[in-house]
Motif scaffolding. Sequence first.
Motif, PDB file in Angstrom:
ATOM      1  N   ASN A 249       3.570   0.716 -76.903  1.00 22.03           N
ATOM      2  CA  ASN A 249       3.926   0.950 -75.509  1.00 22.03           C
ATOM      3  C   ASN A 249       3.304   2.243 -74.985  1.00 22.03           C
ATOM      4  O   ASN A 249       2.907   2.304 -73.821  1.00 22.03           O
ATOM      5  N   LEU A 250       3.212   3.265 -75.837  1.00 22.81           N
ATOM      6  CA  LEU A 250       2.576   4.510 -75.406  1.00 22.81           C
ATOM      7  C   LEU A 250       1.102   4.270 -75.087  1.00 22.81           C
ATOM      8  O   LEU A 250       0.591   4.754 -74.071  1.00 22.81           O
ATOM      9  N   GLU A 251       0.430   3.507 -75.926  1.00 20.38           N
ATOM     10  CA  GLU A 251      -0.979   3.191 -75.675  1.00 20.38           C
ATOM     11  C   GLU A 251      -1.138   2.389 -74.388  1.00 20.38           C
ATOM     12  O   GLU A 251      -2.070   2.637 -73.605  1.00 20.38           O
ATOM     13  N   LYS A 252      -0.249   1.444 -74.158  1.00 15.45           N
ATOM     14  CA  LYS A 252      -0.280   0.661 -72.908  1.00 15.45           C
ATOM     15  C   LYS A 252      -0.062   1.567 -71.705  1.00 15.45           C
ATOM     16  O   LYS A 252      -0.706   1.409 -70.662  1.00 15.45           O
ATOM     17  N   TYR A 253       0.876   2.499 -71.850  1.00 15.33           N
ATOM     18  CA  TYR A 253       1.206   3.423 -70.763  1.00 15.33           C
ATOM     19  C   TYR A 253       0.002   4.300 -70.412  1.00 15.33           C
ATOM     20  O   TYR A 253      -0.392   4.385 -69.239  1.00 15.33           O
ATOM     21  N   VAL A 254      -0.598   4.903 -71.409  1.00 14.33           N
ATOM     22  CA  VAL A 254      -1.770   5.753 -71.185  1.00 14.33           C
ATOM     23  C   VAL A 254      -2.913   4.922 -70.615  1.00 14.33           C
ATOM     24  O   VAL A 254      -3.599   5.345 -69.669  1.00 14.33           O
ATOM     25  N   ASN A 255      -3.125   3.734 -71.142  1.00 16.49           N
ATOM     26  CA  ASN A 255      -4.198   2.863 -70.672  1.00 16.49           C
ATOM     27  C   ASN A 255      -4.008   2.477 -69.200  1.00 16.49           C
ATOM     28  O   ASN A 255      -4.986   2.339 -68.463  1.00 16.49           O
ATOM     29  N   ALA A 256      -2.759   2.308 -68.771  1.00 12.58           N
ATOM     30  CA  ALA A 256      -2.488   1.978 -67.367  1.00 12.58           C
ATOM     31  C   ALA A 256      -2.979   3.104 -66.456  1.00 12.58           C
ATOM     32  O   ALA A 256      -3.528   2.837 -65.377  1.00 12.58           O
ATOM     33  N   PHE A 257      -2.798   4.349 -66.874  1.00 14.52           N
ATOM     34  CA  PHE A 257      -3.304   5.482 -66.096  1.00 14.52           C
ATOM     35  C   PHE A 257      -4.825   5.486 -66.089  1.00 14.52           C
ATOM     36  O   PHE A 257      -5.450   5.686 -65.044  1.00 14.52           O
ATOM     37  N   VAL A 258      -5.419   5.266 -67.249  1.00 13.86           N
ATOM     38  CA  VAL A 258      -6.884   5.264 -67.362  1.00 13.86           C
ATOM     39  C   VAL A 258      -7.476   4.171 -66.468  1.00 13.86           C
ATOM     40  O   VAL A 258      -8.396   4.432 -65.683  1.00 13.86           O
ATOM     41  N   GLU A 259      -6.950   2.968 -66.572  1.00 13.15           N
ATOM     42  CA  GLU A 259      -7.475   1.839 -65.798  1.00 13.15           C
ATOM     43  C   GLU A 259      -7.082   1.919 -64.324  1.00 13.15           C
ATOM     44  O   GLU A 259      -7.895   1.642 -63.443  1.00 13.15           O
ATOM     45  N   GLY A 260      -5.828   2.251 -64.062  1.00  5.83           N
ATOM     46  CA  GLY A 260      -5.327   2.254 -62.690  1.00  5.83           C
ATOM     47  C   GLY A 260      -5.880   3.381 -61.842  1.00  5.83           C
ATOM     48  O   GLY A 260      -6.127   3.194 -60.646  1.00  5.83           O
ATOM     49  N   LEU A 261      -6.078   4.533 -62.455  1.00  5.91           N
ATOM     50  CA  LEU A 261      -6.575   5.683 -61.704  1.00  5.91           C
ATOM     51  C   LEU A 261      -8.065   5.921 -61.904  1.00  5.91           C
ATOM     52  O   LEU A 261      -8.687   6.630 -61.124  1.00  5.91           O
TER      53      LEU A 261
END
Length: 79
Positions: free
Chosen positions: A3-15
């Motif tokens: 979940n932490l990796e998904k969370y960080v990835n959401a910032f990377v991809e989303g922003l």
Amino acid sequence: MTNLEKYVNAFVEGLGVEEDVVNSKLEYQSVPEWDSVGHMGLISELEDAFDIEMETDDIVDFNSYNTGIKILKKYNVEI
């Protein structure tokens, strides 16, 4: 993927930021990419990653990396 990796990835991809920018000090408008448009991209990535639909108040209140973790707990997502 955790979940932490998904969370960080959401910032990377989303922003569209580098992974090293994503940390506990990251806040809304602290980087140029996290503006109102970037914010909606981030929310979309989070909703897809965790298969949730965030309430409007939570979308508005999601103003930092740390606050996001607290909000996601409401949706039974533990980071």
